[in-house]
Design a protein around this motif. Structure first.
Motif, PDB file in Angstrom:
ATOM      1  N   ARG A 189      19.189 -36.229 -11.105  1.00  0.00           N
ATOM      2  CA  ARG A 189      18.786 -37.151 -10.034  1.00  0.00           C
ATOM      3  C   ARG A 189      19.944 -37.417  -9.079  1.00  0.00           C
ATOM      4  NH1 ARG A 189      16.142 -39.960 -14.226  1.00  0.00           N
ATOM      5  NH2 ARG A 189      17.755 -41.553 -14.229  1.00  0.00           N
ATOM      6  N   ALA A 190      21.141 -37.606  -9.636  1.00  0.00           N
ATOM      7  CA  ALA A 190      22.310 -37.867  -8.784  1.00  0.00           C
ATOM      8  C   ALA A 190      22.608 -36.667  -7.892  1.00  0.00           C
ATOM      9  CB  ALA A 190      23.527 -38.208  -9.650  1.00  0.00           C
ATOM     10  N   GLU A 238      20.426 -36.610  -4.780  1.00  0.00           N
ATOM     11  CA  GLU A 238      20.597 -37.692  -3.799  1.00  0.00           C
ATOM     12  C   GLU A 238      21.265 -37.157  -2.537  1.00  0.00           C
ATOM     13  OE1 GLU A 238      19.754 -41.025  -3.843  1.00  0.00           O
ATOM     14  OE2 GLU A 238      18.618 -40.513  -5.636  1.00  0.00           O
ATOM     15  N   HIS A 239      20.737 -37.583  -1.410  1.00  0.00           N
ATOM     16  CA  HIS A 239      21.322 -37.226  -0.114  1.00  0.00           C
ATOM     17  C   HIS A 239      21.454 -38.501   0.700  1.00  0.00           C
ATOM     18  CE1 HIS A 239      20.983 -32.960  -0.841  1.00  0.00           C
ATOM     19  NE2 HIS A 239      19.742 -33.142  -1.228  1.00  0.00           N
ATOM     20  N   GLY A 240      22.474 -39.247   0.410  1.00  0.00           N
ATOM     21  CA  GLY A 240      22.679 -40.497   1.131  1.00  0.00           C
ATOM     22  C   GLY A 240      23.303 -40.267   2.492  1.00  0.00           C
ATOM     23  N   ASP A 241      23.079 -41.198   3.369  1.00  0.00           N
ATOM     24  CA  ASP A 241      23.667 -41.132   4.711  1.00  0.00           C
ATOM     25  C   ASP A 241      24.982 -41.895   4.716  1.00  0.00           C
ATOM     26  OD1 ASP A 241      21.518 -39.698   5.723  1.00  0.00           O
ATOM     27  OD2 ASP A 241      20.383 -41.521   6.181  1.00  0.00           O
ATOM     28  N   GLN A 297      29.987 -43.825   2.509  1.00  0.00           N
ATOM     29  CA  GLN A 297      29.847 -44.676   1.316  1.00  0.00           C
ATOM     30  C   GLN A 297      28.831 -44.077   0.341  1.00  0.00           C
ATOM     31  OE1 GLN A 297      31.590 -47.385   0.422  1.00  0.00           O
ATOM     32  NE2 GLN A 297      30.426 -47.611  -1.474  1.00  0.00           N
ATOM     33  N   ALA A 298      27.713 -43.626   0.844  1.00  0.00           N
ATOM     34  CA  ALA A 298      26.674 -43.034   0.001  1.00  0.00           C
ATOM     35  C   ALA A 298      27.173 -41.759  -0.670  1.00  0.00           C
ATOM     36  CB  ALA A 298      25.429 -42.759   0.825  1.00  0.00           C
ATOM     37  N   ARG A 299      27.958 -40.967   0.061  1.00  0.00           N
ATOM     38  CA  ARG A 299      28.504 -39.733  -0.525  1.00  0.00           C
ATOM     39  C   ARG A 299      29.501 -40.043  -1.635  1.00  0.00           C
ATOM     40  NH1 ARG A 299      27.982 -38.058   4.859  1.00  0.00           N
ATOM     41  NH2 ARG A 299      30.130 -38.545   5.374  1.00  0.00           N
ATOM     42  N   GLU A 345      29.517 -42.760  -3.515  1.00  0.00           N
ATOM     43  CA  GLU A 345      28.738 -43.264  -4.649  1.00  0.00           C
ATOM     44  C   GLU A 345      28.055 -42.124  -5.401  1.00  0.00           C
ATOM     45  OE1 GLU A 345      26.125 -46.205  -3.013  1.00  0.00           O
ATOM     46  OE2 GLU A 345      27.782 -47.610  -2.632  1.00  0.00           O
ATOM     47  N   ARG A 346      27.528 -41.146  -4.653  1.00  0.00           N
ATOM     48  CA  ARG A 346      26.886 -39.990  -5.281  1.00  0.00           C
ATOM     49  C   ARG A 346      27.891 -39.199  -6.102  1.00  0.00           C
ATOM     50  NH1 ARG A 346      26.658 -34.476  -4.081  1.00  0.00           N
ATOM     51  NH2 ARG A 346      24.758 -33.445  -4.769  1.00  0.00           N
TER      52      ARG A 346
END
Length: 104
Positions: free
Chosen positions: A46-47, A50-53, A56-58, A60-61
C-alpha cells in the motif's frame, strides 16, 4: 539403586506430553509469524502505491516504505530460529526466548 520402571513410564509420558505442548506453542508462533509477515507485506504494498503531492507526502511515503521494509527483513530473518529457549519462573510462568519480540 535405580528408579522403578513405572516411574520411568510416567516420566516418558510426561516428556511426550511436554514435547507435544511445546510443539503446539512453536506451531502457533510460526503461524503468528506468517500472519505478521503478510500484514507487513500488505502495508508495504500500500505504501509503495501511494502517490502523494508535494515533498512532505513523498518523505512520509519513503519513511513508511523504509519502516515496512525493515520490519519485513526482521520477520524473514527470524524464520530459522524463531524460538530457541524457555525460562520457567518460580511463579510457574513460562517465558520463551527468541530472535524477535512477538505479541498476540
Amino acid at each position: 539403586m535405580g528408579k522403578k520402571p513405572e516411574l520411568y513410564e510416567r516420566t516418558a509420558a510426561l516428556s511426550t506430553e511436554e514435547l507435544a505442548h511445546e510443539q503446539s506453542f512453536v506451531d502457533r508462533l510460526y503461524a503468528r509469524l506468517d500472519q505478521l509477515r503478510d500484514e507487513v507485506e500488505d502495508r508495504l504494498a500500500r505504501a509503495l502505491r501511494e502517490h502523494g503531492d508535494g515533498p512532505q507526502a513523498r518523505v512520509e511515503r519513503e519513511t513508511a516504505v523504509a519502516r515496512h521494509q525493515e520490519r519485513l527483513a526482521q520477520l524473514r530473518a527470524a524464520e530459522p530460529g524463531l524460538c530457541f529457549g524457555r525460562l520457567d519462573l518460580d511463579t510457574g510462568e513460562r517465558r520463551y526466548i527468541g530472535r524477535i519480540g512477538m505479541f498476540d
